[in-house]
Design a protein around this motif. Structure first.
Motif, mmCIF file in Angstrom:
data_model
loop_
_atom_site.group_PDB
_atom_site.id
_atom_site.type_symbol
_atom_site.label_atom_id
_atom_site.label_comp_id
_atom_site.label_asym_id
_atom_site.label_seq_id
_atom_site.Cartn_x
_atom_site.Cartn_y
_atom_site.Cartn_z
ATOM 1 N N VAL A 147 8.646 36.370 59.487
ATOM 2 C CA VAL A 147 8.535 35.578 58.566
ATOM 3 C C VAL A 147 8.049 35.475 56.609
ATOM 4 O O VAL A 147 7.599 34.384 56.354
ATOM 5 C CB VAL A 147 6.851 34.569 58.467
ATOM 6 N N SER A 148 9.287 36.696 56.629
ATOM 7 C CA SER A 148 9.113 36.482 55.177
ATOM 8 C C SER A 148 9.633 36.002 54.399
ATOM 9 O O SER A 148 9.296 36.012 53.416
ATOM 10 C CB SER A 148 9.639 38.320 55.422
ATOM 11 N N LYS A 149 10.926 35.311 55.257
ATOM 12 C CA LYS A 149 11.870 34.606 54.348
ATOM 13 C C LYS A 149 11.077 33.380 54.115
ATOM 14 O O LYS A 149 10.927 32.670 53.229
ATOM 15 C CB LYS A 149 13.200 34.257 54.811
ATOM 16 N N PHE A 150 10.487 32.468 55.105
ATOM 17 C CA PHE A 150 9.559 31.379 55.520
ATOM 18 C C PHE A 150 8.548 31.551 54.084
ATOM 19 O O PHE A 150 8.326 30.694 53.656
ATOM 20 C CB PHE A 150 9.658 30.811 56.756
ATOM 21 N N ALA A 151 7.884 32.692 53.849
ATOM 22 C CA ALA A 151 6.303 32.852 53.414
ATOM 23 C C ALA A 151 6.761 33.258 52.212
ATOM 24 O O ALA A 151 6.002 32.383 51.033
ATOM 25 C CB ALA A 151 6.040 34.194 53.540
ATOM 26 N N TRP A 163 13.030 33.745 65.409
ATOM 27 C CA TRP A 163 11.895 33.661 64.483
ATOM 28 C C TRP A 163 11.972 35.059 64.786
ATOM 29 O O TRP A 163 10.285 36.312 64.157
ATOM 30 C CB TRP A 163 10.822 33.373 64.602
ATOM 31 N N THR A 164 11.937 35.800 66.260
ATOM 32 C CA THR A 164 11.429 37.078 66.402
ATOM 33 C C THR A 164 12.029 38.379 65.537
ATOM 34 O O THR A 164 12.999 38.323 65.452
ATOM 35 C CB THR A 164 11.721 37.098 67.775
ATOM 36 N N LYS A 203 8.327 20.637 54.215
ATOM 37 C CA LYS A 203 10.120 20.653 53.381
ATOM 38 C C LYS A 203 10.342 21.976 53.711
ATOM 39 O O LYS A 203 11.537 22.133 53.852
ATOM 40 C CB LYS A 203 9.202 20.681 52.389
ATOM 41 N N SER A 204 10.090 23.327 54.402
ATOM 42 C CA SER A 204 10.774 23.981 54.273
ATOM 43 C C SER A 204 11.570 24.638 55.385
ATOM 44 O O SER A 204 12.093 25.554 55.261
ATOM 45 C CB SER A 204 10.142 25.673 53.944
ATOM 46 N N ILE A 205 10.980 23.986 56.639
ATOM 47 C CA ILE A 205 11.526 24.389 58.104
ATOM 48 C C ILE A 205 11.670 23.972 58.661
ATOM 49 O O ILE A 205 11.785 22.559 58.539
ATOM 50 C CB ILE A 205 10.208 25.406 58.609
ATOM 51 N N LEU A 207 5.441 30.443 50.038
ATOM 52 C CA LEU A 207 4.483 30.926 48.369
ATOM 53 C C LEU A 207 4.303 30.289 47.396
ATOM 54 O O LEU A 207 4.141 30.270 46.237
ATOM 55 C CB LEU A 207 3.804 32.299 49.152
ATOM 56 N N GLY A 208 5.460 31.116 47.450
ATOM 57 C CA GLY A 208 6.661 30.597 45.817
ATOM 58 C C GLY A 208 6.548 29.290 44.959
ATOM 59 O O GLY A 208 5.761 29.007 43.761
ATOM 60 N N LYS A 209 7.018 28.354 46.090
ATOM 61 C CA LYS A 209 6.443 27.262 45.310
ATOM 62 C C LYS A 209 5.325 26.637 45.184
ATOM 63 O O LYS A 209 4.585 26.023 44.316
ATOM 64 C CB LYS A 209 6.739 25.762 46.417
#
Length: 290
Positions: free
Chosen positions: A103-107, A246-247, A288-290, A111-113
């Motif tokens: 989940v790093s890219k999604f996170a 996502w695995t 919005k992100s995924i 989280l950045g936004k």
């Protein structure tokens, strides 16, 4: 008497059915029945009248149900107050997600936004297996769950929201299949399918069998107790596992992810009674992100 027995008792009392309670708890009905019988032996009373079509609480059962309910509510209130005193800041969210997901890219995106617009918001993310996610949510150790649809079962008092669909597939060791460009589910009929079974209820194994049935074979299932164990076996060429895009390790050079014509639906779940105003902001940004 332990917390698991109490949760089992509460579920049967609320569902008025051992089978529905077992489905809600992702447990087998025989294990649930044994847990209730053991609790009755320890308390020295009969908690349920099992003679009718619906399971009903006895008088003693109603007394214990009311007591345990009051205790759970009091514990949750104390937990909320204690966390507020400890954190002393607005907008803390604790999210639990499926063990094994990357989940790093999604996170980073989400989280950045959120940090940009809400600098006081603090979001902590922890990976748990299927049972742990529900236990942590029940105990108010996390505020929101992100997992595949159905993981929350028929839990009452929860709000749920589907936020994405992700491709499901079979993960195998690449070198075992040479230069083959196209693989089909039937190609894995002789492979061992590794499945996590942290509860001992073998529900996921049954789902894998149902998944393989249309392709004309019954898979050979081997149950293990963790995602890392499954992944290690696949890396050693001992078998395969059914997962989603996502695995972790689906993009590994040593492993091959074979997409299938099916998807997992990603679902968020949180308690209706939650007073955390930051949750709505997080949920909106995830959509919005995924």
């Amino acid at each position: 008497m332990n917390e698991l027995q109490i949760n089992n008792f509460m579920a049967v009392a609320e569902e008025k059915s051992f089978s529905r309670a077992a489905e809600r708890l992702f447990a087998s009905q025989p294990n649930l029945s044994r847990s209730i019988s053991k609790l009755e032996d320890e308390l020295g009373v009969v908690l349920f009248d099992r003679s009718g079509k619906k399971v009903q609480l006895t008088e003693a059962g109603r007394e214990y149900y009311d007591f345990f309910r009051r205790t759970q509510m009091a514990f949750r209130q104390v937990s909320v107050t204690a966390r507020k005193l400890h954190c002393n800041r607005l907008g803390n969210i604790r999210m639990g997600y499926m063990e094994g997901w990357k989940v790093s890219k999604f996170a980073d995106d989400v989280l950045g936004k959120l940090r940009q617009h809400y600098p006081n918001m603090d979001i902590q993310m922890e990976a748990y297996n299927r049972s742990e996610l529900l236990e942590q949510l029940d105990r108010d150790e996390i505020d929101i769950v992100m997992g595949i649809k159905g993981i929350l079962g028929r839990r009452r008092g929860l709000r749920k929201k589907d936020v994405a669909e992700i491709v499901r597939g079979i993960l195998c060791r690449r070198k075992d299949w040479g230069d083959r460009q196209v693989l089909m589910p039937g190609d894995f009929r002789d492979e061992t399918f590794f499945v996590m079974d942290e509860d001992g209820d073998m529900v996921l194994g049954s789902q894998i069998r149902e998944f393989c049935e249309p392709y004309g074979f019954i898979p050979r299932i081997q149950y293990v107790n963790s995602f890392d164990t499954m992944l290690n076996y696949v890396e050693m060429g001992r078998g395969v596992l059914v997962c989603d895009e996502w695995t972790r390790c689906t993009e590994s050079a040593e492993l091959l992810f074979v997409p299938l014509n099916s998807v997992h639906t990603v679902t968020l779940g949180w308690k209706e009674e939650s007073q955390n105003v930051a949750l709505s902001v997080l949920i909106e940004e995830i959509e919005k992100s995924i």
